[in-house]
Design an enzyme around this catalytic site. Structure first.
Site, PDB file in Angstrom:
ATOM      1  N   ASP A 192     -14.412  -1.823   0.463  1.00  0.00           N
ATOM      2  CA  ASP A 192     -14.425  -2.637  -0.750  1.00  0.00           C
ATOM      3  C   ASP A 192     -13.239  -2.176  -1.579  1.00  0.00           C
ATOM      4  O   ASP A 192     -13.012  -0.980  -1.730  1.00  0.00           O
ATOM      5  CB  ASP A 192     -15.733  -2.458  -1.518  1.00  0.00           C
ATOM      6  CG  ASP A 192     -15.990  -3.656  -2.432  1.00  0.00           C
ATOM      7  OD1 ASP A 192     -15.952  -4.786  -1.933  1.00  0.00           O
ATOM      8  OD2 ASP A 192     -16.201  -3.456  -3.641  1.00  0.00           O
ATOM      9  N   ASP A 220      -0.343  -7.820  -5.169  1.00  0.00           N
ATOM     10  CA  ASP A 220       0.847  -7.005  -4.881  1.00  0.00           C
ATOM     11  C   ASP A 220       2.058  -7.341  -5.753  1.00  0.00           C
ATOM     12  O   ASP A 220       2.766  -6.428  -6.197  1.00  0.00           O
ATOM     13  CB  ASP A 220       1.241  -7.141  -3.402  1.00  0.00           C
ATOM     14  CG  ASP A 220       0.401  -6.248  -2.498  1.00  0.00           C
ATOM     15  OD1 ASP A 220      -0.239  -5.313  -3.011  1.00  0.00           O
ATOM     16  OD2 ASP A 220       0.393  -6.493  -1.285  1.00  0.00           O
ATOM     17  N   PRO A 230     -12.239 -11.948  10.983  1.00  0.00           N
ATOM     18  CA  PRO A 230     -11.723 -11.301  12.194  1.00  0.00           C
ATOM     19  C   PRO A 230     -10.304 -10.763  12.007  1.00  0.00           C
ATOM     20  O   PRO A 230      -9.870  -9.859  12.723  1.00  0.00           O
ATOM     21  CB  PRO A 230     -11.763 -12.413  13.260  1.00  0.00           C
ATOM     22  CG  PRO A 230     -12.008 -13.690  12.551  1.00  0.00           C
ATOM     23  CD  PRO A 230     -12.508 -13.386  11.169  1.00  0.00           C
ATOM     24  N   LYS A 284      -9.286  -8.793   9.865  1.00  0.00           N
ATOM     25  CA  LYS A 284      -9.274  -7.389   9.419  1.00  0.00           C
ATOM     26  C   LYS A 284      -9.363  -6.400  10.583  1.00  0.00           C
ATOM     27  O   LYS A 284      -9.122  -5.208  10.404  1.00  0.00           O
ATOM     28  CB  LYS A 284     -10.454  -7.128   8.467  1.00  0.00           C
ATOM     29  CG  LYS A 284     -10.246  -7.666   7.058  1.00  0.00           C
ATOM     30  CD  LYS A 284     -11.271  -7.100   6.090  1.00  0.00           C
ATOM     31  CE  LYS A 284     -10.985  -7.499   4.646  1.00  0.00           C
ATOM     32  NZ  LYS A 284     -11.971  -6.939   3.706  1.00  0.00           N
ATOM     33  N   GLY A 344      -2.520 -10.709  -2.258  1.00  0.00           N
ATOM     34  CA  GLY A 344      -3.331 -10.471  -3.452  1.00  0.00           C
ATOM     35  C   GLY A 344      -2.486 -10.205  -4.692  1.00  0.00           C
ATOM     36  O   GLY A 344      -1.571 -10.968  -5.022  1.00  0.00           O
TER      37      GLY A 344
END
Ligand code: IMP
Length: 200
Positions: free
Chosen positions: A75, A161, A18, A20, A159
């Site tokens: 994706d 980054d 949720p 996102k 992630g």
């Protein structure tokens, strides 16, 4: 068939996360209400395709056909030239069940060391697919190129980054202002294409 998204319509987001929803609603300019496939109790399909585009399409088609509503799926991931595009579609899986990205970034560094790779070029990809129930689908892809740096730098972002420096810059995505990252990211570029293709 009119392949446009009519403002005000509801879209099913093919995810069980949720968190996102606000991001996707904002990227769509606030013109659509978004519900997750999870909130409709739709099962998640296995991501069996070998490309970002393939997996985004598979997820959007699955959610649209099961819900009977227009569905959107994304994706994304990091591809590394010297590792033949890995982790690519397996980017989330490299972090393991605990979603440990410090571990995933270490794994990237070790793999590059193992093969003695000098090439540090990499890119993030975001594929976005919109599917109509039992009907057509549209898919777009956005990409941002850059180079990798070790050790990871910066606490902003998520992630991979902290190891990614976008082309033309000196700071990592983990150090740069998030609003700036959002303006040049693979996701921003994919949404730009999606808006051009589907929004009237
Ligand atoms: P997905 O949610 O299954 O598409 O997995 C995407 C994975 O790719 C995430 O878990 C992140 O590890 C990685 N990824 C995608 N976009 C970014 C980004 O903008 N920054 C850092 N990592 C990202």
């Amino acid at each position: 068939m009119n392949l446009k998204l009519i403002k005000g319509m509801r879209l099913v987001l093919a995810t069980h996360n949720p968190g996102k929803v606000p991001e996707i609603e904002a990227l769509l300019g606030g013109h659509y209400s978004v519900v997750t496939a999870g909130s409709l109790n739709l099962p998640e399909p296995d991501e069996t395709e070998s490309t970002f585009v393939g997996n985004a399409l598979l997820k959007a088609r699955h959610a649209a056909d099961l819900s009977g509503e227009v569905a959107i799926a994304d994706d994304s991931g990091l591809s590394i030239a010297a590792l033949d595009g890995a982790p690519g579609i397996f980017s989330a899986r490299w972090a393991g069940p605990d979603k440990d990205f410090a571990f995933a970034m270490k794994k990237v560094e070790q793999r590059l060391e193992e093969i003695g790779a000098q090439d540090r070029s990499a890119w993030f990809t975001s594929a976005l697919a919109v599917a109509w129930p039992n009907g057509p689908a549209v898919v777009v892809e956005g990409r941002v190129d850059g180079t990798l740096t070790f050790p990871p730098r910066g606490t902003r972002g998520f992630g991979y980054d902290p190891i990614f420096i976008p082309e033309g810059h000196t700071q990592t995505f983990g150090e740069l202002d998030p609003a700036f990252k959002d303006s040049i990211s693979h996701r921003a570029r994919a949404f730009e294409k999606l808006r051009d293709a589907l929004i009237e």
